[in-house]
Write an enzyme that holds these catalytic residues in place. Structure first.
Site, PDB file in Angstrom:
ATOM      1  N   GLY A 117      10.648   4.898  10.493  1.00 21.61           N
ATOM      2  CA  GLY A 117      10.669   3.799   9.511  1.00 21.61           C
ATOM      3  C   GLY A 117       9.973   4.068   8.266  1.00 21.61           C
ATOM      4  N   PRO A 118      10.030   3.148   7.405  1.00 21.10           N
ATOM      5  CA  PRO A 118       9.207   3.342   6.212  1.00 21.10           C
ATOM      6  C   PRO A 118       7.618   3.457   6.364  1.00 21.10           C
ATOM      7  CG  PRO A 118      10.433   1.346   6.239  1.00 21.10           C
ATOM      8  CD  PRO A 118      10.545   1.988   7.535  1.00 21.10           C
ATOM      9  N   PRO A 119       6.619   3.829   5.624  1.00 18.64           N
ATOM     10  CA  PRO A 119       5.448   3.704   5.897  1.00 18.64           C
ATOM     11  C   PRO A 119       4.827   2.504   5.878  1.00 18.64           C
ATOM     12  CG  PRO A 119       6.074   5.028   3.616  1.00 18.64           C
ATOM     13  CD  PRO A 119       7.146   4.314   4.138  1.00 18.64           C
ATOM     14  N   GLY A 120       3.813   2.459   6.763  1.00 17.85           N
ATOM     15  CA  GLY A 120       2.908   1.375   6.984  1.00 17.85           C
ATOM     16  C   GLY A 120       3.433   0.137   7.797  1.00 17.85           C
ATOM     17  N   THR A 121       4.518   0.627   8.602  1.00 19.60           N
ATOM     18  CA  THR A 121       5.235  -0.356   9.472  1.00 19.60           C
ATOM     19  C   THR A 121       4.809  -0.448  10.667  1.00 19.60           C
ATOM     20  OG1 THR A 121       7.064   1.163   9.814  1.00 19.60           O
ATOM     21  CG2 THR A 121       7.303  -0.631   8.236  1.00 19.60           C
TER      22      THR A 121
ATOM     23  N   HIS B 168       9.794 -12.715 -22.893  1.00 21.73           N
ATOM     24  CA  HIS B 168      10.374 -11.759 -22.062  1.00 21.73           C
ATOM     25  C   HIS B 168      10.462 -12.420 -20.649  1.00 21.73           C
ATOM     26  CE1 HIS B 168      11.325  -7.549 -20.939  1.00 21.73           C
ATOM     27  NE2 HIS B 168      11.048  -7.821 -19.791  1.00 21.73           N
ATOM     28  N   GLU B 169       9.585 -12.666 -20.209  1.00 23.96           N
ATOM     29  CA  GLU B 169       9.466 -13.380 -18.765  1.00 23.96           C
ATOM     30  C   GLU B 169      10.171 -14.595 -18.697  1.00 23.96           C
ATOM     31  OE1 GLU B 169       8.354 -11.491 -16.479  1.00 23.96           O
ATOM     32  OE2 GLU B 169       7.307 -10.056 -18.015  1.00 23.96           O
TER      33      GLU B 169
ATOM     34  N   ASP C 283      12.810  -2.923 -16.053  1.00 30.83           N
ATOM     35  CA  ASP C 283      14.088  -3.750 -15.675  1.00 30.83           C
ATOM     36  C   ASP C 283      15.262  -2.905 -16.057  1.00 30.83           C
ATOM     37  OD1 ASP C 283      12.589  -5.861 -15.966  1.00 30.83           O
ATOM     38  OD2 ASP C 283      12.642  -6.309 -17.836  1.00 30.83           O
TER      39      ASP C 283
HETATM   40  P1  ADP Z   1       2.630   3.850   9.982  1.00 32.79           P
HETATM   41  O1  ADP Z   1       1.985   4.814  11.070  1.00 32.79           O
HETATM   42  O2  ADP Z   1       3.828   3.341  10.199  1.00 32.79           O
HETATM   43  O3  ADP Z   1       2.640   4.379   8.585  1.00 32.79           O
HETATM   44  P2  ADP Z   1       0.302   2.506  10.730  1.00 32.79           P
HETATM   45  O4  ADP Z   1       0.744   2.238  12.105  1.00 32.79           O
HETATM   46  O5  ADP Z   1      -0.691   3.261  10.198  1.00 32.79           O
HETATM   47  O6  ADP Z   1       1.752   2.563   9.820  1.00 32.79           O
HETATM   48  O7  ADP Z   1      -0.041   0.924  10.108  1.00 32.79           O
HETATM   49  C1  ADP Z   1      -1.323   0.915   9.213  1.00 32.79           C
HETATM   50  C2  ADP Z   1      -1.715  -0.441   9.299  1.00 32.79           C
HETATM   51  O8  ADP Z   1      -0.831  -1.806   8.981  1.00 32.79           O
HETATM   52  C3  ADP Z   1      -2.285  -0.931  10.749  1.00 32.79           C
HETATM   53  O9  ADP Z   1      -3.478  -0.377  10.983  1.00 32.79           O
HETATM   54  C4  ADP Z   1      -2.151  -2.292  10.843  1.00 32.79           C
HETATM   55  O10 ADP Z   1      -3.546  -2.910  10.471  1.00 32.79           O
HETATM   56  C5  ADP Z   1      -1.053  -2.519   9.755  1.00 32.79           C
HETATM   57  N1  ADP Z   1       0.167  -2.996  10.468  1.00 32.79           N
HETATM   58  C6  ADP Z   1       1.342  -2.463  10.220  1.00 32.79           C
HETATM   59  N2  ADP Z   1       2.537  -2.825  10.815  1.00 32.79           N
HETATM   60  C7  ADP Z   1       1.909  -3.785  11.582  1.00 32.79           C
HETATM   61  C8  ADP Z   1       2.409  -4.722  12.660  1.00 32.79           C
HETATM   62  N3  ADP Z   1       3.626  -4.633  12.912  1.00 32.79           N
HETATM   63  N4  ADP Z   1       1.763  -5.842  13.274  1.00 32.79           N
HETATM   64  C9  ADP Z   1       0.330  -5.592  12.683  1.00 32.79           C
HETATM   65  N5  ADP Z   1      -0.168  -4.915  11.973  1.00 32.79           N
HETATM   66  C10 ADP Z   1       0.464  -3.962  11.269  1.00 32.79           C
END
Ligand code: ADP
Length: 619
Positions: A209-213, A430-431, A507
């Protein structure tokens, strides 16, 4: 190292024991050394001791005489003219002629013994500290420590269950992933249930999955739920400067994991080592060796040893097929960007950690933050809390969170960037141009807010649109409208100032991307029908594409893309021309206030509609 603090206490008794032993040893040595001193005495004392038969042995040199008494003390006296010396010595019963070794210089003697002591101390310290480390590793209270031993030192960290561990309830909005992973948790809990029936569980699962999920979080949650140790390492840590080091690390990791089984190994960014092995010239031996080692380690252990490997990647398409075959990472768990409900849940999970006002409407925030990842949402909540603190408030309010959505999406307000009045005017038009085109096309989402405060992301102003409900499909008309909306900014500049600026670059980029996708991927042109001219190569990281068509077709595609954008640009201009009065009014409001909300916008739009209608009826 902050995390090492708890074991400091454990080292104190050892340090005390050291100090005591060290002290005692030195006292003993000192006494010994005092005894070993040579006492210089006069010849008369020597003669007296002969008479009293106190001398045990003596050694006569050409200049002095060394002699010991029965207690082992050594004396020294000068040599005198004494013809009866040997006779007297003989009569007294002393042995002589044998050489007596003169005791060493006391300082030198002491220095050497001191050195030896220090050496011993270091060796003992090393042994003890190694033991201590091992003990801490077994201690469930410890959060983490660096693994050592073997060639590949410091391979990863072991996270043994700790008090603030992550559970499934902490991961919001990823229900499917949790469902798939809970089977692994069950297995780690009660392996017998599975072995009885003869089932082997997947050795590995790939979180995609995408980063930060929340991929890392999910892996930790599996360990937390199953109450097992968690080994975590990033794929890039394996790739070392020297060929073979990475492979050694892999061996090391698996060896340690097997000792701790049942446990979880988590490899983050596995694409760093798991890239497809190909026959291109620029091969990376180190990476390949590491990957081969990983593959053979995964084959090497039986499915039921209790070691489960979880890996995360946001580039699944680049992974070597060998990694994905059954028996290795045969489970693929998608961890997608959260939908509206997921976003609300994630916001709520993180809001629990802060003091927040009761009437915060999470739904609005979640709607505003459409497309945000879990990490961004966590960041939004935290930014909101920081803002509340900055402003001296005790609880976080709705507007804190709304502001932080903007911060996370568009960056901080850039205080020191001053726009000239002319620039401000251009940005306002513009906006409003975007917003007006959007509002006049019924299918477009209404505007929530427009600002012309420069942001750290480089935007000089922006229009925030919130879709009422989550959309998964877009119609052709909607895409066309979107392109028109994107051209709205530039169209307004042309219309009002008869001049164009660089402000539309973003844009243009977005409009082009959409138009291109219509032609090459969505099959929305008669010419190409349902033929894909492009494939997405990087689904989770920006969606890069690569062309898959003949050069002539490429030229055609380019023409068609230009045509689509040109038509929509013209349409946007037309819409604005028809509503130029409203454009002036709203832009003036925005120019004066720097911000305009959705309601204010609609108010002016509706009222100006009336004036326009009135005006036209008067004519
Ligand atoms: P990834 O490994 O997918 O890049 P992480 O697991 O490191 O992402 O997530 C980074 C931070 O984002 C986590 O520490 C948490 O605080 C927050 N986070 C991400 N997804 C969730 C989720 N589904 N529920 C709660 N917190 C989340």
């Amino acid at each position: 190292m902050g995390e090492m603090r708890p074991d400091r206490k454990k080292t104190i008794p050892f340090v005390l024991i050291f100090l005591v032993v060290f002290g005692i040893m030195n006292v003993l040595i000192y006494r010994q050394f005092m005894q070993k001193q040579v006492s210089e005495v006069g010849y008369n004392v020597f003669m007296k001791m002969i008479d009293e038969k106190k001398i045990k042995e003596a050694s006569v040199t050409s200049t002095y005489i060394l002699f010991n008494d029965a207690d082992g003390n050594t004396y020294k006296t000068g040599l005198m003219e004494d013809s009866e010396l040997y006779e007297r010595l003989y009569k007294s019963g002393a042995t002589f002629g044998a050489e007596i070794v003169e005791p060493m210089n006391p300082l030198l003697y002491y220095a050497i013994t001191f050195g030896v002591q220090i050496l011993l101390l270091i060796i003992v310290w090393k042994i003890i500290s190694r033991r201590l480390m091992k003990k801490i590793g077994d201690d469930p209270d410890m959060m983490s420590f660096s693994m050592s031993g073997g060639k590949g030192r410091g391979t990863g960290r072991i996270y043994v269950k700790s008090k603030n561990d992550v559970r499934f309830r902490d991961v919001a909005g990823e229900e499917e992933a949790k469902d798939l992973l809970s089977e692994i948790v069950n297995y780690l809990h009660e392996p017998e249930k599975y072995t009885e029936i003869g089932a082997t569980l997947p050795k590995g699962a790939l979180l995609v999955g995408p980063p930060g999920t929340g991929k890392t979080m999910l892996a930790k949650a599996v360990a937390g739920e199953a109450d097992v140790p968690f080994f975590s390492i990033s794929g890039s840590e394996f790739v070392q400067m020297f060929v073979g080091m990475g492979a050694a690390k892999v061996r090391d990791l698996f060896k340690q994991a097997k000792e701790k089984a049942p446990c979880i190994i988590f490899i983050d960014e596995i694409d760093a080592i798991g890239k497809k092995r190909d026959s291109s010239l620029s091969t990376n031996d180190e990476r390949e060796q590491t990957l081969n080692q990983l593959l053979s380690e995964m084959d090497g252990f039986e499915g039921n040893t209790g070691v489960v490997i979880l890996a995360a990647t946001n580039r699944p398409e680049s992974l070597d097929p060998a990694l994905l075959r059954p028996g290795r990472f045969d489970r693929r768990i998608p961890v997608e960007l959260p939908d509206l409900k997921g976003r609300i849940d994630i916001l709520k999970v993180h809001a629990k950690k802060i003091r927040i006002s009761e009437n915060v409407d999470f739904e609005t925030i979640a709607k505003t933050a459409s497309g945000a990842s879990g990490a961004q949402l966590a960041n939004i909540v935290n930014e909101g809390a920081l803002k509340a603190v900055r402003e001296g408030r005790k609880v976080v309010q709705q507007e804190d969170l709304m502001e932080s959505v903007e911060v996370v999406i568009a960056g901080y307000q850039k205080k020191n960037k001053i726009l000239t009045n002319k620039e401000k005017l251009v940005v306002s038009y513009h906006e409003v141009g975007h917003a007006l085109v959007a509002a006049m096309q019924t299918q477009s989402a209404p505007v929530t807010k427009i600002t012309i405060i420069p942001r750290t992301s480089g935007a000089l102003g922006y229009t925030m649109q919130v879709d009422e409900d989550e959309r998964n499909l877009m119609t052709k008309t909607e895409i066309m409208n979107k392109i028109a909306t994107l051209s709205g900014g530039r169209a307004a500049e042309e219309l009002i100032f008869n001049e164009i600026t660089t402000g539309a670059s973003n844009d243009i980029e977005q409009a082009t991307k959409l138009a291109r996708a219509m032609v090459t991927r969505f099959g929305m042109t008669d010419e190409f029908d349902m033929v894909a001219m492009e494939v997405v190569t990087n689904q989770y990281l920006g969606g890069d594409t690569s062309l898959a068509c003949a050069p002539e077709t490429q030229t055609k595609i380019d023409h068609m893309v230009v045509e689509i954008v040109r038509t929509q640009h013209a349409r946007a201009k037309e819409i604005l021309q028809q509503n130029v009065q409203k454009l002036h009014e709203i832009a003036k409001h925005l120019y004066e206030n720097e911000t305009i909300t959705g309601e204010e916008f609609m108010d002016i739009l509706n009222s100006s509609e009336n004036t326009l209608l009135n005006g036209s009826s008067e004519e």
